[in-house]
Design an enzyme around this catalytic site. Structure first.
Site, PDB file in Angstrom:
ATOM      1  N   SER A 266       0.811  -1.209   0.000  1.00 33.65           N
ATOM      2  CA  SER A 266       0.000   0.000   0.000  1.00 33.65           C
ATOM      3  C   SER A 266       0.851   1.270   0.000  1.00 33.65           C
ATOM      4  CB  SER A 266      -0.924  -0.064   1.220  1.00 33.65           C
ATOM      5  OG  SER A 266      -2.062   0.680   0.973  1.00 33.65           O
ATOM      6  N   HIS A 408      -7.681  -5.466  -0.156  1.00 36.66           N
ATOM      7  CA  HIS A 408      -6.458  -4.708   0.093  1.00 36.66           C
ATOM      8  C   HIS A 408      -5.714  -5.237   1.330  1.00 36.66           C
ATOM      9  CE1 HIS A 408      -4.068  -1.125  -0.448  1.00 36.66           C
ATOM     10  NE2 HIS A 408      -4.162  -0.858   0.842  1.00 36.66           N
TER      11      HIS A 408
HETATM   12  C1  GTR Z   1      -5.537   4.444   1.301  1.00 38.25           C
HETATM   13  C2  GTR Z   1      -4.923   5.275   0.242  1.00 38.25           C
HETATM   14  C3  GTR Z   1      -4.158   4.410  -0.695  1.00 38.25           C
HETATM   15  C4  GTR Z   1      -3.349   3.321  -0.008  1.00 38.25           C
HETATM   16  C5  GTR Z   1      -3.867   2.937   1.375  1.00 38.25           C
HETATM   17  C6  GTR Z   1      -2.866   2.399   2.394  1.00 38.25           C
HETATM   18  O1  GTR Z   1      -6.407   5.131   2.126  1.00 38.25           O
HETATM   19  O2  GTR Z   1      -5.938   5.940  -0.427  1.00 38.25           O
HETATM   20  O3  GTR Z   1      -3.381   5.195  -1.568  1.00 38.25           O
HETATM   21  O4  GTR Z   1      -2.013   3.545  -0.056  1.00 38.25           O
HETATM   22  O5  GTR Z   1      -4.482   3.952   2.039  1.00 38.25           O
HETATM   23  O6  GTR Z   1      -1.739   2.807   2.492  1.00 38.25           O
HETATM   24  O7  GTR Z   1      -3.340   1.580   3.177  1.00 38.25           O
END
Ligand code: GTR
Length: 431
Positions: A266, A408
């Protein structure tokens, strides 16, 4: 009877259409269908308009140009050599993790005019290694203690300091948070496969909130107030931590300094890509679900956009990057060029099917469009711009990609595939 047949036909038509539209949807992961037409900046045309045709021209002309563009317009300047660094070994435990590992705790200090910022580096080496080991290095979000419920891991001080009220998955940022993020870190499995693992908390370099670039290592840097549009961003500060860890690995005889893999999930995947792009000492670079400002192409305007990210996280990128809110086509680079900077080293991009915010197809396309940089070195590149099947990694030349089921996160599946890829490229068949 005729009426009945008509009904059956209508019903089967509806059924067929819904199957077709389901298929169409599954082929348009990453809101492919909605992406506007765009033209990517040229990887292999120099700022003077010359065609880059040899590895030498890439290394001497185009690569430095692209790094400068990312520094100036996206991530901000890198601190370079202006900070003094010192490494202090605070603990070596040869019998850590029930005898499975040698644990080392190193404090890297950034020093300027008597002021010091510490970075707490935690390293595990497989206990029975007979020669220097390959190693994965990645930052953690919640302090070193969060990666394993092991009382022998010191609780990261910067995390507790910067997040006193914060709860990590319902645990306060104290002793209680031991192992809170262990699902992201299969430490024992990594060791079992013969790799070392090093980590530190990203807060050590720069706490993750917008304070006008004053805290963390920014406090040691005296950028002029007037010329701060390309100031070191948080992502650059985090990436700088990774290159500093690399400085340390070069001095440690238990570690094979030619087989260091930089990895990140991320926002930390964005930093891992930037560190791996700049610092060629990293032998392999892995981006897990890094999305916008990481592996995903900005010009696709799919999932998280430049404006979204700059609005929610104004400190992640340099101030110049904010000029491209809603103007993605004007950025002098796009993220395929970041991946191109990794050539000719192995690079792996991992996406997740339900992680539409990170635009999985855009992540894949960056890798695909990084091809010309790899071709210069005579390497094979991805043949088609179509996503591989879900959960079926695609490896071509030095490029690896998978899109797995789920959302994610960095999962056990991801780690297994990254370890397989490292085994292959480090020629560890008979390890
Ligand atoms: C989200 C962000 C992403 C991603 C993520 C993270 O809120 O929009 O770009 O990187 O966080 O780091 O968990």
């Amino acid at each position: 009877m005729g009426e009945m047949n008509k009904k059956v036909n209508v019903i089967s038509c509806i059924f067929l259409l819904s199957i077709l539209s389901f298929n169409a949807q599954s082929q348009t992961i990453g809101v492919e269908a909605k992406a506007p037409a765009y033209k990517l900046p040229e990887m292999l045309i120099s700022s003077k308009g010359e065609k880059i045709q040899t590895p030498e021209d890439w290394i001497n002309i185009r690569r430095p140009e692209i790094i400068t563009l990312f520094g100036e317009y996206v991530y901000g300047r890198f601190p370079g050599t202006c900070l003094e660094k010192k490494f202090e070994t605070v603990k070596i435990d040869s019998n850590a993790l029930c005898g499975k590992a040698v644990q080392k705790n190193i404090v890297a200090c950034f020093i300027k005019d008597g002021d010091t910022i510490p970075m707490e580096l935690l390293i595990f080496i497989p206990a029975h290694a007979t020669k220097p080991v390959p190693l994965f290095v990645g930052m953690n979000f919640y302090g070193n203690q969060s990666i394993l419920p092991d009382p022998g891991i010191p609780v990261t001080k910067s995390y507790v300091l910067n997040n006193p009220e914060y709860h990590i998955f319902n645990h306060t940022a104290t002793e209680e948070s031991r192992g809170a993020d262990s699902s992201s870190w299969p430490v024992e499995r990594i060791l079992e496969r013969g790799y070392g693992l090093a980590t530190f908390c990203y807060d050590d370099l720069d706490p993750d909130f917008d304070d006008g670039f004053k805290n963390g290592i920014h406090s040691l840097l005296d950028y002029s107030e007037k010329n701060d549009s390309n100031e070191l961003s948080s992502i650059s500060a985090w990436a700088y931590g990774l290159t500093t860890a690399m400085d340390y690995f070069e001095t440690d005889e238990r570690i094979n300094k030619n087989q260091i893999v930089v990895i990140g999930h991320s926002r930390l995947g964005k930093a891992a890509l930037w560190a791996g792009a700049i610092d060629q000492r990293f032998a392999m670079v892995i981006s897990n679900n890094s999305g916008c400002g990481g592996a995903a192409l900005s010009r696709r305007i799919a999932g998280e956009t430049v404006k979204d990210i700059n609005t929610r996280f104004p400190h992640w990128f340099c101030k110049n990057f904010h000029d491209f809110n809603d103007k993605e086509n004007e950025i002098p680079v796009d993220q395929h060029m970041l991946i191109g900077l990794i050539a000719p080293r192995p690079v792996y991009v991992g996406s997740a099917e339900q992680d539409e915010w990170a635009d999985p197809y855009g992540e894949f396309l960056s890798l695909y469009h990084a091809g010309p940089a790899y071709t210069l070195f005579g390497l094979e590149i991805l043949e088609k711009d179509t996503l591989p099947e879900i959960n079926k990694p695609l490896w071509t030349g030095k490029m690896g990609y998978h899109i797995r089921t789920g959302g994610h996160a960095i999962t056990r599946f991801d780690w297994e595939k990254y370890l397989d890829f490292a085994d292959y490229h480090f020629d560890r068949k008979d390890k």
